[in-house]
Design an enzyme around this catalytic site. Sequence first.
Site, PDB file in Angstrom:
ATOM      1  N   LYS A 202      -3.448 106.558  38.749  1.00 54.73           N
ATOM      2  CA  LYS A 202      -2.384 107.146  37.935  1.00 54.73           C
ATOM      3  C   LYS A 202      -2.208 106.328  36.667  1.00 54.73           C
ATOM      4  O   LYS A 202      -2.018 105.111  36.728  1.00 54.73           O
ATOM      5  CB  LYS A 202      -1.087 107.142  38.747  1.00 54.73           C
ATOM      6  CG  LYS A 202       0.133 107.571  37.960  1.00 54.73           C
ATOM      7  CD  LYS A 202       1.369 107.538  38.840  1.00 54.73           C
ATOM      8  CE  LYS A 202       2.602 107.931  38.066  1.00 54.73           C
ATOM      9  NZ  LYS A 202       3.818 107.811  38.885  1.00 54.73           N
TER      10      LYS A 202
ATOM     11  N   LEU B  25      16.213 103.361  50.226  1.00 55.74           N
ATOM     12  CA  LEU B  25      17.245 104.398  50.170  1.00 55.74           C
ATOM     13  C   LEU B  25      18.547 103.966  50.848  1.00 55.74           C
ATOM     14  O   LEU B  25      19.604 104.514  50.550  1.00 55.74           O
ATOM     15  CB  LEU B  25      16.720 105.684  50.807  1.00 55.74           C
ATOM     16  CG  LEU B  25      15.423 106.220  50.184  1.00 55.74           C
ATOM     17  CD1 LEU B  25      14.921 107.446  50.943  1.00 55.74           C
ATOM     18  CD2 LEU B  25      15.632 106.569  48.718  1.00 55.74           C
TER      19      LEU B  25
ATOM     20  N   TYR C 296      13.574  92.858  26.953  1.00 54.57           N
ATOM     21  CA  TYR C 296      13.879  92.346  28.282  1.00 54.57           C
ATOM     22  C   TYR C 296      12.777  91.400  28.696  1.00 54.57           C
ATOM     23  O   TYR C 296      11.629  91.584  28.346  1.00 54.57           O
ATOM     24  CB  TYR C 296      13.913  93.465  29.323  1.00 54.57           C
ATOM     25  CG  TYR C 296      14.687  94.668  28.913  1.00 54.57           C
ATOM     26  CD1 TYR C 296      16.065  94.612  28.820  1.00 54.57           C
ATOM     27  CD2 TYR C 296      14.037  95.852  28.625  1.00 54.57           C
ATOM     28  CE1 TYR C 296      16.782  95.727  28.456  1.00 54.57           C
ATOM     29  CE2 TYR C 296      14.747  96.975  28.259  1.00 54.57           C
ATOM     30  CZ  TYR C 296      16.119  96.910  28.173  1.00 54.57           C
ATOM     31  OH  TYR C 296      16.821  98.011  27.806  1.00 54.57           O
TER      32      TYR C 296
ATOM     33  N   THR D  43       8.347 103.805  54.748  1.00 52.03           N
ATOM     34  CA  THR D  43       7.635 103.000  53.758  1.00 52.03           C
ATOM     35  C   THR D  43       8.370 101.681  53.509  1.00 52.03           C
ATOM     36  O   THR D  43       7.757 100.610  53.507  1.00 52.03           O
ATOM     37  CB  THR D  43       7.515 103.788  52.438  1.00 52.03           C
ATOM     38  OG1 THR D  43       6.877 105.036  52.735  1.00 52.03           O
ATOM     39  CG2 THR D  43       6.697 103.043  51.425  1.00 52.03           C
TER      40      THR D  43
ATOM     41  N   PRO E 160       2.906 106.677  29.233  1.00 57.14           N
ATOM     42  CA  PRO E 160       1.707 105.999  29.744  1.00 57.14           C
ATOM     43  C   PRO E 160       2.031 104.601  30.271  1.00 57.14           C
ATOM     44  O   PRO E 160       3.006 103.982  29.845  1.00 57.14           O
ATOM     45  CB  PRO E 160       0.826 105.896  28.493  1.00 57.14           C
ATOM     46  CG  PRO E 160       1.794 105.801  27.355  1.00 57.14           C
ATOM     47  CD  PRO E 160       3.049 106.530  27.774  1.00 57.14           C
TER      48      PRO E 160
END
Lengths: 467, 522
Positions: free
Chosen positions: B103, B359, B457, B40, B121
């Site tokens: 989502k 990663l 922020y 990805t 949420p």
Amino acid sequence: MSDRAIRSLAILGGGIVGLSAAAAFARALPQLAVSVIETAPDPAALADRLPGSTSTIHRFHARIGLDEATLLRAGAAVPRLGLRFENWPAGAARWFHVHGEHGAPAGNVAFHQLWARARREGRAEAWHRHAVAGVLAEAGKFVHPRPGTPFAAFDYALRLVSERYCAALAALAASLRVTGLAGAFGGIERRADGGVAALLLAGGRRIEADLYIDASGPAAPLAAALAPGFEDWSATLPFDRLDLGAAPASAADPADTIIGGQAGWQFAAPLPGKTILGRVHGDRGEGQSIAIRPGRRSTPWTHNVVALGDAAVALDPLHWPNLHLAQSGIMRAIELLPGRDCHPVEIAEYNRRANAEAERMRDFQALHYLRLGLPIAVPNSLARILALFERRGQFVHEDEDSLLEEIWISALLGLGVLPQAIDPSAAGVPAEVAAAGMAEMRAGLAALPARVPAYAEYLARCEIPAV
Amino acid sequence: MRAPLFRHWRADAIIAYTRARRGGEVNQPRKRVIIVGGGTAGWMAASAIAKLLPHAVEVTLIESAEIGIVGVGEATLPHLRAFIETLGLDEAEFMAATHATWKLGIEFRDFGKPGDRYLHPFGDFGRPLHDIPFLHWWLRMHALGQGGDIADYSVANVMAAQRRFARPAEDPDALLASYGYAYQFDATRFGPFLRSFAEEQGVTRIEGRIVSVERDGATGDVAALLLESGTRIEGDLFVDCSGFRSLLLGDALGEEWEDWSHWLPCDRAMALPCAAPPGEIEPLTRATAMPAGWRWRIPLQHRVGNGYVYSSAHLSDDAASAAILAAVEGEPLADPRVLRFRAGRRKRSWSHNVVAVGLASGFLEPLESTSIYLVQVAIQQLIALFPIGGIAEVDRDAFNDQVDYEYDRIRDFLILHYHASTRDDSEFWRAVRHMAIPDSLAEKIELFRRAGRIQRYSRGLFFAPSWIAVMIGQGLVPQGWDQRVDAADPRALGQALDRLRSQIAAEVATLPGHRAALGLPA
């Protein structure tokens, strides 16, 4: 939670900062008992006596319920579009620092990237000529911003007539049931935990409150009694003397004038009835000069005492930071108002934000002195801003910086910090296309001043005293 | 509002800009960008760099079919929408290709204590009144035993609970504009979907296994990669998307690892997809606390992704495998598969001429679906700070500062989920809830606990609503609030809150179900 709420506030200092704080707290917290101790004005309290503000003043006025139109008609203020910089950097052409959009991005490419490339090739006019406020200021014109028209995307600040503005604040504070009493600082009584139990006035009178504000000027006797620590910025900000004077009314002008020089700089701010003149320098031994010690109080909020205005941060007047920071501090103190115990975690957050904001303002001023060629100690935070901008025109806006990105970029470009290369992500816009777009934009902007009245005429039409 | 003058100019410039990209205008020699790894992260990097810097780069991606991809990042954050849009990809095509669902947030079960549940949420709670955040008005009523659950004031929460979905309203002032959304998708299909796009943008794909990395003797930069086939690939800039192996940044350059496993001890995941249960699809990812960690549930169109994230010090792989098999609600579609990792990150993500993305740069467990977000941040920053001529220290420092800023904040936010718990039912939970936490998090918690204040922020992840959701959801209810709300009449305030709740309920009730919104049969 009423059992933890602060019930009373005593403010030391009855100038613009003290009364602004009184009005703001009284408006936001009607159940709070607010009193102002009107100490003798400190000539070095710049936030109380200088005419300058920034465009954030409108938000502050909205919060406290001070009507701008009324202020203008009363001759307590006039609008200001920006600053005209002359000989800054030395020998440079005059330029304007104004608020509002400059150009327009092309897709996701920032306009200043395209402008900088054209400028390097000698094909771009001054940066301020790509902003509505810039062309108006240069032409001596003014209108209030009008949504939905070409006169929409800019902002302005106010020039204040200190005595009248102070009187307007006093009237507002009185209408909000703020009580005032004349007096001078005589000392404090401490609580066992180190906080202030009572403020003692010179005549022996004792004032008790849950929270105290020191708005009395840079000497800040109340704040200094609790926390004397001071962070000195004089290595970075080179000038520590200010001469202030007034001249007869000059021609009305929507911009203040700033004239640079190696030994100091001067300003002229035209107001109704007079022009305020100032010289900021480092010459010792002149009797009349106001001394400025650039820096900030290490912990502006300690126990139950908050320092605001020059009591918290002392800066010279470049870009009019004094009242701006004071108002910002007042709003922050209300937003973060702790319980009566002023728990260290809560006031630490206030101090964190306040210090970060003040340091960015210091860097902003230091940028100007650096470009004037003065040998200053450059803070690392400013060095990083400069390195990234000089290399590729990038600017990272930090949390708590109360200056908008456009304010920084206008100053950087106005001061001649020209990015050395175009950012690769902007390089995809061909130079000719950008030049054509810019020419079209310039033509549109150049036509704008003719459509609006001269500054003095506009103010006269609105029944605002201008001269 | 922007002046028409500017709008006109902007449109012109965009058209010209697009034309110029197609024409491929070249100002200076193109940089040879070599991307290592075709998961990805690799295909996201290839797509974005080739699309957004077409005039400045030649992109080559090296991947090996022999090396599998991790591909568990099935749950995303709303930021992925901006990525899809910036690349000019079609959302419907993307969703169809990856069997994606919508989502609205992440539901946490049993975290604060067994039986708890709350949604984090993607959206606001209520709306500010007189410039004072809604939280404070709610806190005052809550102290009087009124106002109900704060979740009832979140449009995303109400919608997710009813398994409905619609895109946010265009009018920014509308109640139905107060939320965002993300996707849940099959990550093994996202790479291939992007691959065809990237290849259209001119990315060259090379199949092969890297056997050695050649470094410049003078500068220490990576000069070339040698493949098993004997091919030597030179480049100017290397993007390490090799996953946990961190082939270039970790192995070749030896960039130091900063370990965070003392704060985030989970180091394994046991993944197990299962068949989708019948009925409406939940527009949310679920994280359920388990005795030695937690378990994810991610509903896609065609199946449900599940996995148990656990601490190997507290649970064996076999026990984890048994636990996840027992927990899934549909027929397993594969054998449980174990993934090993460690929480932490490389000290610098960009060192010499190697930029690690995903990663290869660091790992944080997927509790808040941040993996793909971190990939995106690195790509965006790389494009924003793409080398001009040579690589400058100032660009690298700015890149690394941004990555640190993101990692540190996410780390604190994850630790919060373990720390703000009263669970006492397993050794793992007793350990994590009592562990020492970073000072930065301790300050955030105390600031919130006292009067509902949250550090502001201007950039990055997790603004006020996220902290509110998790802290209140896990039982950290502020003791005080902004004193300005005390002036309000509680009866009038109570009525105003009731009206807001009813309005949200009424507006959400008009929205379609999730399956209908996806165009799937009911």
